[in-house]
Scaffold this motif. Structure first.
Motif, PDB file in Angstrom:
ATOM      1  N   ALA A 105       0.814  -1.222   0.000  1.00 34.78           N
ATOM      2  CA  ALA A 105       0.000   0.000   0.000  1.00 34.78           C
ATOM      3  C   ALA A 105       0.845   1.268   0.000  1.00 34.78           C
ATOM      4  O   ALA A 105       0.303   2.373   0.073  1.00 34.78           O
ATOM      5  CB  ALA A 105      -0.929  -0.004   1.211  1.00 34.78           C
ATOM      6  N   GLY A 106       2.165   1.122  -0.062  1.00 28.80           N
ATOM      7  CA  GLY A 106       3.029   2.293  -0.089  1.00 28.80           C
ATOM      8  C   GLY A 106       3.303   2.898   1.269  1.00 28.80           C
ATOM      9  O   GLY A 106       3.748   4.042   1.369  1.00 28.80           O
ATOM     10  N   ILE A 107       3.047   2.138   2.325  1.00 30.17           N
ATOM     11  CA  ILE A 107       3.280   2.622   3.685  1.00 30.17           C
ATOM     12  C   ILE A 107       4.690   2.247   4.121  1.00 30.17           C
ATOM     13  O   ILE A 107       5.127   1.099   3.963  1.00 30.17           O
ATOM     14  CB  ILE A 107       2.233   2.034   4.649  1.00 30.17           C
ATOM     15  N   ASP A 108       5.411   3.204   4.639  1.00 29.25           N
ATOM     16  CA  ASP A 108       6.783   3.005   5.090  1.00 29.25           C
ATOM     17  C   ASP A 108       6.762   2.167   6.372  1.00 29.25           C
ATOM     18  O   ASP A 108       6.353   2.654   7.430  1.00 29.25           O
ATOM     19  CB  ASP A 108       7.433   4.367   5.335  1.00 29.25           C
ATOM     20  N   VAL A 109       7.195   0.916   6.285  1.00 27.29           N
ATOM     21  CA  VAL A 109       7.079  -0.012   7.406  1.00 27.29           C
ATOM     22  C   VAL A 109       8.414  -0.677   7.691  1.00 27.29           C
ATOM     23  O   VAL A 109       9.208  -0.939   6.781  1.00 27.29           O
ATOM     24  CB  VAL A 109       6.000  -1.089   7.116  1.00 27.29           C
ATOM     25  N   GLU A 110       8.681  -0.925   8.959  1.00 26.21           N
ATOM     26  CA  GLU A 110       9.847  -1.694   9.404  1.00 26.21           C
ATOM     27  C   GLU A 110       9.334  -2.837  10.273  1.00 26.21           C
ATOM     28  O   GLU A 110       8.343  -2.700  11.000  1.00 26.21           O
ATOM     29  CB  GLU A 110      10.806  -0.834  10.221  1.00 26.21           C
ATOM     30  N   LEU A 160       7.705 -13.854   1.702  1.00 21.18           N
ATOM     31  CA  LEU A 160       7.329 -12.551   2.252  1.00 21.18           C
ATOM     32  C   LEU A 160       8.525 -11.880   2.915  1.00 21.18           C
ATOM     33  O   LEU A 160       8.745 -10.671   2.753  1.00 21.18           O
ATOM     34  CB  LEU A 160       6.186 -12.707   3.249  1.00 21.18           C
ATOM     35  N   ALA A 161       9.319 -12.658   3.657  1.00 24.67           N
ATOM     36  CA  ALA A 161      10.501 -12.096   4.316  1.00 24.67           C
ATOM     37  C   ALA A 161      11.487 -11.557   3.281  1.00 24.67           C
ATOM     38  O   ALA A 161      12.052 -10.462   3.445  1.00 24.67           O
ATOM     39  CB  ALA A 161      11.167 -13.157   5.184  1.00 24.67           C
ATOM     40  N   ALA A 162      11.690 -12.308   2.191  1.00 22.15           N
ATOM     41  CA  ALA A 162      12.621 -11.865   1.153  1.00 22.15           C
ATOM     42  C   ALA A 162      12.132 -10.592   0.477  1.00 22.15           C
ATOM     43  O   ALA A 162      12.924  -9.688   0.165  1.00 22.15           O
ATOM     44  CB  ALA A 162      12.814 -12.981   0.124  1.00 22.15           C
ATOM     45  N   LYS A 163      10.837 -10.489   0.245  1.00 20.87           N
ATOM     46  CA  LYS A 163      10.290  -9.310  -0.425  1.00 20.87           C
ATOM     47  C   LYS A 163      10.354  -8.074   0.474  1.00 20.87           C
ATOM     48  O   LYS A 163      10.440  -6.941  -0.025  1.00 20.87           O
ATOM     49  CB  LYS A 163       8.869  -9.581  -0.888  1.00 20.87           C
ATOM     50  N   LEU A 164      10.315  -8.267   1.777  1.00 19.29           N
ATOM     51  CA  LEU A 164      10.458  -7.121   2.681  1.00 19.29           C
ATOM     52  C   LEU A 164      11.877  -6.588   2.672  1.00 19.29           C
ATOM     53  O   LEU A 164      12.108  -5.399   2.951  1.00 19.29           O
ATOM     54  CB  LEU A 164      10.055  -7.519   4.106  1.00 19.29           C
ATOM     55  N   GLY A 165      12.837  -7.458   2.372  1.00 21.33           N
ATOM     56  CA  GLY A 165      14.230  -7.029   2.222  1.00 21.33           C
ATOM     57  C   GLY A 165      14.769  -6.306   3.435  1.00 21.33           C
ATOM     58  O   GLY A 165      14.622  -6.779   4.573  1.00 21.33           O
ATOM     59  N   PRO A 166      15.379  -5.133   3.252  1.00 24.21           N
ATOM     60  CA  PRO A 166      16.005  -4.421   4.372  1.00 24.21           C
ATOM     61  C   PRO A 166      15.009  -3.865   5.382  1.00 24.21           C
ATOM     62  O   PRO A 166      15.420  -3.369   6.434  1.00 24.21           O
ATOM     63  CB  PRO A 166      16.775  -3.285   3.670  1.00 24.21           C
TER      64      PRO A 166
END
Length: 472
Positions: A26-31, A232-238
């Protein structure tokens, strides 16, 4: 101090990963902050000596909409694989033997799983439409009312061993079995309700322009169920930070500060997607009542014992596996036959069996060493199938807090929790202890939390560069 994030997700199990994925989409900056060295929680697939071992759950149903949707979004549509036809056959232990679970009228009549009296009582279920329970019902009272004492003990008892590793006399019927409960409340019968539910689901899918998955049976992914969480973990990357336990939370103007092992993060919205224990510890300094509601969710301990054989075991019948109600002469909660479910679980010609041991009635089993745990599983298999071979591979994973127990009072505690969270704006929870204990419930809770975060951020005015998050 790092720049403020729009959202932080604590926990990278299925719920946290699904939530973060939807937010990122959704374009939300998430960590995402995860205390462990690997993401996925108990949904991980390991490769050991050519055997493919699941850390916890093995399958999901085609009706698990949230899993299917997230998998498709993540590019895994062509990786979903259906179980082999043999998986349709399931067994329940009764009187020291594995009995086939009936799948139709003829098999029901021929089955020795229930006595004639037990079958007769079960057949009356659709006609007992005047009998309805109240919200304080235990699962035991509910299933005895619907099925009769024998079927409740055998059928529901096996299901509760396999799904909850729990106590039928303590689980809340409306909390642990909400769909069944609704069937009775709305239609007076589980069977009548299930039939109407299937028709309604087909109509809803058609109205939405969606087609049911063209498969029957159960699903996994090529490479195992852990393919979902690993992707999903790989797509989240850094955005994903492993080995980063969260130490504490603090409210501040416009949002939250998350103190973690490597420093701190400021954010406007925060999702705690961790099990009840860690969630309660983080909530305690903020709201003792909210923490108490979470702490009150008991957890069942389970050991997962994988037994790998170099050659196919002729004594093991084709099928999904067996479940064992209490008092049937075996100690295992159940044993799955993964190499009979999917073709890619063993080296060529091998066999893989996975036992689940422990639960609320046998919590001390987790203190046993790997050898004695494997001996329990092998003894049960020898008793039930005559298995005579020793495994070439033994792998054990212990989960001291494996499965949430939605005991009586759970719905009231969750309502209290929702009320208390109203005073903690921007803080949300996700996890399979809230409204269900399966993988589908964990993923659905993560998707729901992402939607709530998007709405929360929109209501408070998007930050610079934000777009409309309404479709999160």
């Amino acid at each position: 101090m790092e720049a403020e994030r729009q959202a932080v997700v604590v926990g990278a199990g299925p719920a946290g990963l699904s939530c973060a994925w939807r937010l990122m989409q959704a374009g939300i900056d998430v960590e995402v902050l995860e205390a462990q060295a690997t993401a996925g929680g108990n949904v991980q697939t390991m490769e050991v000596d050519g055997f493919r071992l699941e850390g916890g759950p093995h399958t999901f149903m085609p009706s698990a909409d949230a899993i299917v949707e997230v998998a498709r979004e993540a590019g895994l549509a062509d990786k979903m694989t259906a179980s082999l036809p043999a998986a349709k056959k399931r067994f329940i232990v009764r009187q020291g033997r594995m009995r086939v679970v009936f799948g139709g009228p003829l098999s029901f009549l021929a089955s020795r799983l229930l006595s004639f009296r037990g079958k007769l009582r079960l057949l009356q279920e659709p006609f007992r439409t005047r009998q309805r329970g109240d919200p304080t019902d235990t699962a035991e009272r509910f299933f005895v009312r619907r099925f009769g004492p024998e079927a409740a003990r055998v059928l529901a008892g096996a299901f509760i061993s396999g799904v909850y590793a729990g106590d039928i006399s303590r689980l809340s019927a409306p909390a642990a079995f909400p769909l069944f409960w609704r069937f009775e409340q709305e239609h007076g019968s589980m069977i009548r309700g299930a039939m109407k539910h299937r028709r309604q689901r087909r109509a809803e899918l058609a109205a939405a322009g969606r087609k049911p998955l063209p498969v029957k049976g159960l699903l996994s992914f090529s490479g195992g169920l852990g393919t979902l969480t690993a992707t999903l973990a790989a797509k989240l990357g850094p955005r994903l930070h492993l080995d980063t336990p969260v130490r504490g939370l603090a409210r501040q103007a416009g949002g939250w500060r998350v103190e973690h092992a490597g420093g701190s993060l400021d954010c406007r919205a925060l999702v705690l997607a961790v099990p009840p224990g860690p969630a309660a510890s983080l909530l305690e300094p903020l709201d003792a009542e909210a923490a108490g509601a979470v702490t009150a969710v008991p957890m069942a301990p389970v050991a997962v014992v994988h037994l790998g054989f170099e050659r196919r075991c002729a004594e093991i019948p084709d099928g999904f596996g067996f479940l064992a109600p209490r008092g049937q002469g075996v100690r295992s909660l159940g044993v799955l036959f993964p190499s009979r479910l999917f073709a890619d679980r063993t080296p060529p010609g091998g066999e893989l069996l996975t036992a689940f041991i422990g639960g609320v009635h046998d919590a001390g089993a987790l203190a046993l060493d790997d050898g004695p745990l494997a001996d329990i599983a092998l003894a049960d298999l020898r008793t039930l199938t005559g298995l005579g071979r020793e495994p070439a591979l033994v792998q054990v994973r212990r989960y001291p807090e494996a499965i949430p127990q939605l005991v009586c009072g759970h719905l009231e505690r969750m309502e209290l929790l929702r009320q208390r969270l109203h005073d903690l704006p921007g803080l949300l929870l996700a996890g399979n202890y809230l409204q269900g204990v399966g993988l589908k419930d964990a993923v659905a809770s993560g998707v729901a939390a992402a939607r709530e975060v998007a709405v929360y951020l929109q209501q408070r005015g998007g930050g610079e560069g934000e777009r409309d998050h309404g479709d999160c």
